[in-house]
Structures are given as structure tokens and as C-alpha cells.
Design an enzyme around this catalytic site. Structure first.
Site, PDB file in Angstrom:
ATOM      1  N   ALA A 140      -4.008 -52.945 -73.972  1.00 17.78           N
ATOM      2  CA  ALA A 140      -3.598 -52.769 -75.354  1.00 17.78           C
ATOM      3  C   ALA A 140      -4.750 -53.001 -76.435  1.00 17.78           C
ATOM      4  O   ALA A 140      -5.192 -52.243 -76.917  1.00 17.78           O
ATOM      5  CB  ALA A 140      -2.466 -53.452 -75.739  1.00 17.78           C
ATOM      6  N   ASP A 173       2.524 -52.360 -74.341  1.00 17.48           N
ATOM      7  CA  ASP A 173       1.496 -51.409 -74.684  1.00 17.48           C
ATOM      8  C   ASP A 173       2.272 -50.693 -76.017  1.00 17.48           C
ATOM      9  O   ASP A 173       1.369 -50.156 -76.628  1.00 17.48           O
ATOM     10  CB  ASP A 173       1.275 -50.261 -73.472  1.00 17.48           C
ATOM     11  CG  ASP A 173       0.788 -50.835 -72.288  1.00 17.48           C
ATOM     12  OD1 ASP A 173      -0.538 -51.138 -72.268  1.00 17.48           O
ATOM     13  OD2 ASP A 173       1.410 -51.564 -71.446  1.00 17.48           O
TER      14      ASP A 173
HETATM   15  O1  MRU Z   1      -2.967 -50.023 -65.517  1.00 13.07           O
HETATM   16  P1  MRU Z   1      -3.273 -50.479 -67.132  1.00 13.07           P
HETATM   17  O2  MRU Z   1      -4.342 -51.553 -67.283  1.00 13.07           O
HETATM   18  O3  MRU Z   1      -3.345 -49.482 -67.847  1.00 13.07           O
HETATM   19  O4  MRU Z   1      -1.977 -51.268 -67.398  1.00 13.07           O
HETATM   20  C1  MRU Z   1      -1.764 -51.407 -68.808  1.00 13.07           C
HETATM   21  C2  MRU Z   1      -1.690 -52.774 -69.109  1.00 13.07           C
HETATM   22  O5  MRU Z   1      -2.825 -53.023 -69.526  1.00 13.07           O
HETATM   23  C3  MRU Z   1      -0.497 -53.372 -69.188  1.00 13.07           C
HETATM   24  O6  MRU Z   1       0.717 -52.513 -69.181  1.00 13.07           O
HETATM   25  C4  MRU Z   1      -0.686 -54.626 -69.589  1.00 13.07           C
HETATM   26  O7  MRU Z   1       0.473 -55.349 -69.199  1.00 13.07           O
HETATM   27  C5  MRU Z   1      -0.128 -54.664 -71.342  1.00 13.07           C
HETATM   28  S1  MRU Z   1      -1.357 -54.331 -72.219  1.00 13.07           S
HETATM   29  C6  MRU Z   1      -1.926 -55.890 -72.797  1.00 13.07           C
END
Ligand code: MRU
Length: 339
Positions: free
Chosen positions: A53, A231
Site C-alpha cells: 500500500a 490495501d
Molecule cells: O501481492 P501484493 O503485494 O500486491 O499484495 C498486496 C499487499 O501488499 C497486501 O495486501 C498487504 O498485506 C497490504 S499492503 C500493506
């Protein structure tokens, strides 16, 4: 965060270039990716060289600044903003950042200078917010706890410190003995690759478990707390996070385990009334069909891991309803999701 004794941010501006830690190479290789213009920055978000995020938010902020430095005409800026926003639809921090840099530039006499200052401010605020989340979240951690986290919401997912991992780092540094169960071993393996790498760098005891092992360990009484990132958080407290998060929340509720979501306030989208309005990114089915890893010769290889002519789907996020969440930990305090 320190890597091999040197302090690094995940996203930073240096010599008129946006620099990113190349997350697709981790944990096998530590490399830095240079984005010379906003198009390259878009590509970095799109291909997940940078993900998470806050890291996406800071990258989008600097990408806006790059576009405005390139050409500060209204039409050019708007076109670039739309291109940046088209990279990943679920992460609220991306839209928070593009809107904020856009507004700062539009309101200023010197658009280029204002855009860059605003992007840097967003990155610095992300660091401070995550540091505070760490201190607040640590209040919930008791010496000896076994904590489960899903995916990677560590410093790699932000500019520094992280959200879900920040309380874990804070607890460890304050001398508490903790152990972390790490999952999200599929489809992208962000827990197994990134969270495990971060925790190993910090010397925090941890164990990688398959994504479907959470209920088993909870039934054995081996999980005291679950903490995840977010997110996007809707106005009613529903949370979008990496696919599989909702399953962890169901496990937590079933076994009476506290389930925390840690996120800076920039992840909250008050324009989304509930999780139903949050767009869920559908990623390539090839991320399900194939896996990447090091072969015995130490070379990165991508291999097919399923029946080749079966259909596959890859929703990147799910929605955890607010009623499953114990508290949302932000830099402004801890809140019951409905508030
Ligand atoms: O596979 P990703 O890296 O796109 O996954 C998203 C995220 O990074 C996660 O949902 C995360 O736990 C939240 S973002 C800090």
C-alpha cells in the site's frame, strides 16, 4: 530498515531519479531499480517491482512529480494521472497520492517544485505513520506471543517500518520474545519471500506455513494474535487485503483470536461506503499456473505447477467484513472498525 548493515527506504528520490528496491528479485537478490520518468514508474507498479500500500502510494506520488517536471501543462498532467491510476485499482494509497500531488501542483505558482515537495512529504509521512503504528500496535503484544501475519505488510510494503510488521518490530526491539507464523505462500508468495526475508534480517523467530494451515495451528492453540495490513478500508470498516485474509479472519473468529488490521489513515477511503464498492484487481492466471524460484544452479526459473489446460483465476484481494476485525490500528489511534 537495515539490509547488510545499511539503512534503506523502499522508495526514494535521488539525483532526479526515483529509486525502488526491486521486490520481484527478493529474497534471492537485492537490487535497486531506477525509474527515469513516470512511464517507467507506472511499469514498476504494474509489474510489481514495487508493491504494498504505502510503497505504491509513494511511487505514485513521485510518478506524478516526474510527469509534472516533464511537462506541467494541464492536459499532460491529467493524462499522466490517469495512466498512473490505471496501474493497480485496489490500493487506496495510490489514489490518495495522485490526487494530493495533483492538487498541490495545480494550486501552486511553481508546479514542478510543489509536486516534488508534496511527493517527498507523502513519503516522509508514510514513514512517521508506520513508526507510530508500530508503537501503538506493540501495546497489544504480550511477551511470548505467537503472531500470524498474512502476505507482506512490512517495510517493503511501505516506505519504511511497515504496517502489520511495525508492531512486531517494535515488540522485538523492546525486548519481547515473539514468534511469527508467516503465510501467503501462493500465488505470489509475498509472505514466504518478503515477510520471511524481512524477519530474518531483523533476527525475529518465524516459521513459514502453507496458506491453508492457519486453522490447524489455531486449533492447537498456537496462534495468539493475527495482524494483517490493508490495501483499502471502506467507511464502514470493511477491509480489502491480500486474497486469503478473510479466511484468516474466519479462523480468528472461530477460535476467539484477536484479529488486527494495521494501516495508515491514508488507506481509508471514506468515499467507499462498504467493501462491496472496493474494486478487486484480477491478476494474470499465470501467477497461479507458474511459480518462480531459484534452481539448484542458483538461477531464477519459472516453472508450470499445475495442469496446463485447466482454467485458472487470480483475484488479488478479498474483503474482510468489519465484524471480523478486533481493532484497526492507525497512526491516529486504535479504532473499532465501525468507528
Ligand atoms: O501481492 P501484493 O503485494 O500486491 O499484495 C498486496 C499487499 O501488499 C497486501 O495486501 C498487504 O498485506 C497490504 S499492503 C500493506
Amino acid at each position: 530498515m537495515r539490509v547488510n548493515g545499511k539503512h534503506h527506504r523502499t522508495v526514494w528520490w535521488e539525483n532526479n531519479t526515483l529509486k525502488l528496491i526491486e521486490q520481484n528479485h527478493l529474497p534471492f537478490r537485492f537490487t535497486v531499480y531506477n525509474c527515469e520518468d513516470y512511464r517507467q514508474s507506472c511499469k514498476a507498479i504494474d509489474t510489481m517491482i514495487v508493491r504494498g500500500a504505502g510503497a505504491i502510494g509513494a511511487t505514485a506520488a513521485f510518478a506524478m512529480a516526474q510527469a509534472i517536471i516533464e511537462n506541467d501543462d494541464d492536459a499532460f498532467i491529467l493524462k499522466a494521472k490517469l495512466a498512473i491510476e490505471a496501474t493497480r485499482p485496489t490500493a487506496q494509497n495510490l489514489f490518495y497520492a495522485t490526487n494530493r500531488v495533483y492538487q498541490a501542483a495545480i494550486d501552486a505558482n511553481n508546479r514542478k517544485e510543489a509536486a516534488l515537495l508534496c511527493a517527498q512529504a507523502i513519503a516522509d509521512e508514510d514513514v512517521r505513520a508506520c513508526q507510530t503504528i508500530g508503537e501503538l500496535g506493540n501495546l497489544k503484544i504480550i511477551d511470548g506471543m505467537n503472531i500470524l501475519t498474512h502476505c507482506n505488510a512490512g517495510w517493503l510494503a511501505f516506505v519504511d517500518y511497515g504496517s502489520a510488521l511495525a508492531p512486531i518490530y517494535s515488540a522485538h526491539h523492546s525486548g519481547k520474545k515473539i514468534h511469527v507464523w508467516v503465510d501467503e505462500t501462493r500465488p505470489r508468495g509475498q509472505g514466504a519471500r518478503l515477510t520471511a526475508w524481512e524477519l530474518a534480517n531483523e533476527g525475529i523467530p518465524h516459521t513459514i506455513i502453507p496458506d491453508n494451515a492457519g486453522a490447524y495451528y489455531a486449533s492447537l492453540g498456537k496462534i495468539d494474535m493475527i495482524i494483517v495490513g490493508a490495501d483499502r478500508i471502506a467507511a464502514n470498516g470493511d477491509v480489502a487485503n491480500k486474497i486469503g485474509t478473510f479466511e484468516k479472519a474466519i479462523v480468528a473468529k472461530t477460535f476467539g483470536i484477536p484479529f488486527y488490521v494495521a494501516a495508515p489513515s491514508s488507506t481509508i477511503d471514506l468515499n467507499c461506503m462498504s467493501g462491496k464498492e472496493i474494486p478487486i484487481e484480477q491478476r494474470s492466471a499465470d501467477e497461479v499456473r507458474y511459480q518462480q524460484g531459484l534452481n539448484k544452479k542458483g538461477l531464477l526459473e519459472t516453472v508450470l505447477v499445475c495442469n496446463s489446460n485447466s482454467a485458472a483465476e487470480n483475484p488479488a484481494f478479498d474483503i474482510t467484513p468489519y465484524s471480523y476485525i478486533t481493532d484497526i490500528i492507525t497512526e491516529k489511534g486504535m479504532f473499532k472498525p465501525a468507528y
